[in-house]
Design a protein around this motif. Sequence first.
Motif, PDB file in Angstrom:
ATOM      1  N   MET A 271      23.616  30.113  59.547  1.00 39.15           N
ATOM      2  CA  MET A 271      24.206  30.427  58.936  1.00 39.15           C
ATOM      3  C   MET A 271      23.790  31.346  57.566  1.00 39.15           C
ATOM      4  N   ALA A 272      25.281  32.182  57.506  1.00 43.02           N
ATOM      5  CA  ALA A 272      25.100  33.865  56.437  1.00 43.02           C
ATOM      6  C   ALA A 272      25.610  33.990  55.203  1.00 43.02           C
ATOM      7  N   PRO A 273      25.481  34.307  54.218  1.00 39.32           N
ATOM      8  CA  PRO A 273      26.254  34.144  52.886  1.00 39.32           C
ATOM      9  C   PRO A 273      27.176  35.192  53.291  1.00 39.32           C
ATOM     10  N   VAL A 274      28.624  35.673  52.696  1.00 38.88           N
ATOM     11  CA  VAL A 274      29.476  36.140  52.630  1.00 38.88           C
ATOM     12  C   VAL A 274      29.882  36.875  51.519  1.00 38.88           C
ATOM     13  N   LYS A 275      29.497  37.596  50.969  1.00 41.90           N
ATOM     14  CA  LYS A 275      29.804  38.206  49.490  1.00 41.90           C
ATOM     15  C   LYS A 275      31.110  38.650  49.218  1.00 41.90           C
ATOM     16  N   ILE A 276      31.378  37.822  47.815  1.00 39.74           N
ATOM     17  CA  ILE A 276      32.775  38.715  47.578  1.00 39.74           C
ATOM     18  C   ILE A 276      32.681  39.985  47.579  1.00 39.74           C
ATOM     19  N   SER A 277      33.360  40.992  47.848  1.00 45.84           N
ATOM     20  CA  SER A 277      33.305  42.175  46.794  1.00 45.84           C
ATOM     21  C   SER A 277      34.819  42.387  46.248  1.00 45.84           C
ATOM     22  N   TYR A 278      35.575  41.976  46.071  1.00 52.19           N
ATOM     23  CA  TYR A 278      36.582  42.329  44.324  1.00 52.19           C
ATOM     24  C   TYR A 278      37.552  41.410  44.357  1.00 52.19           C
ATOM     25  N   ILE A 279      37.728  41.689  43.240  1.00 43.89           N
ATOM     26  CA  ILE A 279      39.180  40.453  42.732  1.00 43.89           C
ATOM     27  C   ILE A 279      40.732  41.576  42.988  1.00 43.89           C
ATOM     28  N   VAL A 280      40.824  40.468  44.100  1.00 45.08           N
ATOM     29  CA  VAL A 280      42.365  41.216  44.935  1.00 45.08           C
ATOM     30  C   VAL A 280      43.797  40.659  43.773  1.00 45.08           C
ATOM     31  N   SER A 281      43.761  39.028  42.648  1.00 48.48           N
ATOM     32  CA  SER A 281      44.657  39.187  41.705  1.00 48.48           C
ATOM     33  C   SER A 281      44.315  38.051  41.365  1.00 48.48           C
ATOM     34  N   PHE A 282      45.300  38.243  39.826  1.00 44.10           N
ATOM     35  CA  PHE A 282      44.102  36.294  39.743  1.00 44.10           C
ATOM     36  C   PHE A 282      45.438  36.103  38.332  1.00 44.10           C
ATOM     37  N   SER A 283      46.024  35.368  37.750  1.00 44.47           N
ATOM     38  CA  SER A 283      47.114  34.556  36.827  1.00 44.47           C
ATOM     39  C   SER A 283      46.749  34.789  35.691  1.00 44.47           C
ATOM     40  N   SER A 284      45.319  34.559  34.847  1.00 44.77           N
ATOM     41  CA  SER A 284      45.243  35.071  33.978  1.00 44.77           C
ATOM     42  C   SER A 284      43.297  35.140  33.225  1.00 44.77           C
ATOM     43  N   GLN A 285      43.106  35.249  32.551  1.00 40.00           N
ATOM     44  CA  GLN A 285      41.665  35.044  31.664  1.00 40.00           C
ATOM     45  C   GLN A 285      41.494  35.345  30.506  1.00 40.00           C
ATOM     46  N   ASP A 286      40.487  34.290  29.607  1.00 41.71           N
ATOM     47  CA  ASP A 286      40.114  34.907  28.713  1.00 41.71           C
ATOM     48  C   ASP A 286      38.582  35.887  28.296  1.00 41.71           C
ATOM     49  N   PRO A 287      39.266  37.249  27.596  1.00 40.95           N
ATOM     50  CA  PRO A 287      38.512  38.811  27.787  1.00 40.95           C
ATOM     51  C   PRO A 287      37.201  38.390  27.670  1.00 40.95           C
ATOM     52  N   LYS A 288      36.771  37.604  27.075  1.00 41.28           N
ATOM     53  CA  LYS A 288      34.984  36.449  26.108  1.00 41.28           C
ATOM     54  C   LYS A 288      35.223  35.645  28.022  1.00 41.28           C
ATOM     55  N   PHE A 289      35.363  35.569  28.629  1.00 37.42           N
ATOM     56  CA  PHE A 289      34.958  35.300  30.059  1.00 37.42           C
ATOM     57  C   PHE A 289      36.160  35.626  31.758  1.00 37.42           C
ATOM     58  N   PRO A 290      36.336  37.096  31.448  1.00 39.35           N
ATOM     59  CA  PRO A 290      37.067  37.719  32.632  1.00 39.35           C
ATOM     60  C   PRO A 290      36.854  37.032  34.263  1.00 39.35           C
ATOM     61  N   VAL A 291      37.775  37.171  34.810  1.00 32.23           N
ATOM     62  CA  VAL A 291      37.538  37.044  36.415  1.00 32.23           C
ATOM     63  C   VAL A 291      36.463  37.343  36.881  1.00 32.23           C
ATOM     64  N   GLU A 292      36.181  38.279  36.853  1.00 26.29           N
ATOM     65  CA  GLU A 292      34.928  39.510  37.081  1.00 26.29           C
ATOM     66  C   GLU A 292      33.592  38.945  37.166  1.00 26.29           C
ATOM     67  N   ASN A 293      33.338  37.304  35.763  1.00 27.39           N
ATOM     68  CA  ASN A 293      32.421  36.498  36.053  1.00 27.39           C
ATOM     69  C   ASN A 293      31.761  35.803  37.368  1.00 27.39           C
ATOM     70  N   LEU A 294      32.809  36.049  38.271  1.00 24.95           N
ATOM     71  CA  LEU A 294      33.282  35.797  39.651  1.00 24.95           C
ATOM     72  C   LEU A 294      32.237  36.404  40.736  1.00 24.95           C
ATOM     73  N   LEU A 295      32.174  36.938  39.893  1.00 25.33           N
ATOM     74  CA  LEU A 295      31.170  38.495  41.422  1.00 25.33           C
ATOM     75  C   LEU A 295      29.759  38.507  41.087  1.00 25.33           C
TER      76      LEU A 295
END
Length: 240
Positions: free
Chosen positions: A1-25
């Motif tokens: 098995m091999a890891p599959v990297k996440i390239s970027y965020i396509v869309s999201f519903s909402s986020q906290d500016p202090k804890f943005p969705v980019e943290n998943l990257l």
Amino acid sequence: MAPVKISYIVSFSSQDPKFPVENLLREDEPRPWLCCPRDRSGQLHVELQLERASPIGYVDIGNCGCAFLQIEVGRSSWPCDQPFLTLLPSVVLMTPAQSKLGQNRCGVRMFKEADFLAPALGQKWDRLRLTGSQPFSKRGQFGLSFIRVRTPLDPPHPPQPPQHPPPPELRGGGAAEEPPAAAGARRPEPRVPQPPGTDGAVGGAEPGTETQNQHGSTRGTPGAAGWGPGRPRRARVHAG
């Protein structure tokens, strides 16, 4: 098995500016993605673009307050209105009691192929859509800490049977090859038997010649025309 990297965020519903969705990257130091503090919908979603299209065998989820989670898969080449396929149906990450008391907010769940639905297995995907919800506590924020995607295990390779050279009778059109020494050796010629009377006189003398016996007298040997000049002479008898 091999890891599959996440390239970027396509869309999201909402986020906290202090804890943005980019943290998943982030891979070195995970930090949570949380919904907006003013969001009271009790639901959030995010669509991720993977580095490459590949079959999905494992998904690891770091929770941060979600009570339920569902994962869907799709392809970037699909039209925008084409629905995604469900990879992981809605699973429970927190019970109602845990949600109300704020317990077990940061648990980790690891899902494998046995947890996925059959229509999405074995195919290659490059889009993930995660939907989290928290219907039991609308006062606090919730979200996800991290997500890790890996391909299935490589199939085991069966052992190869040992290779043996073909038998000599199968080489060179089916005929067995002679050793180099035997191939170059000369076979003895067969001996032709001679008819009687043609092997010469006594002692190997040729026909028509005289030979001498053990008493000193001579006798002829058969020639081409009978007995030749060497015919035995009659002994003379002397009177006493």
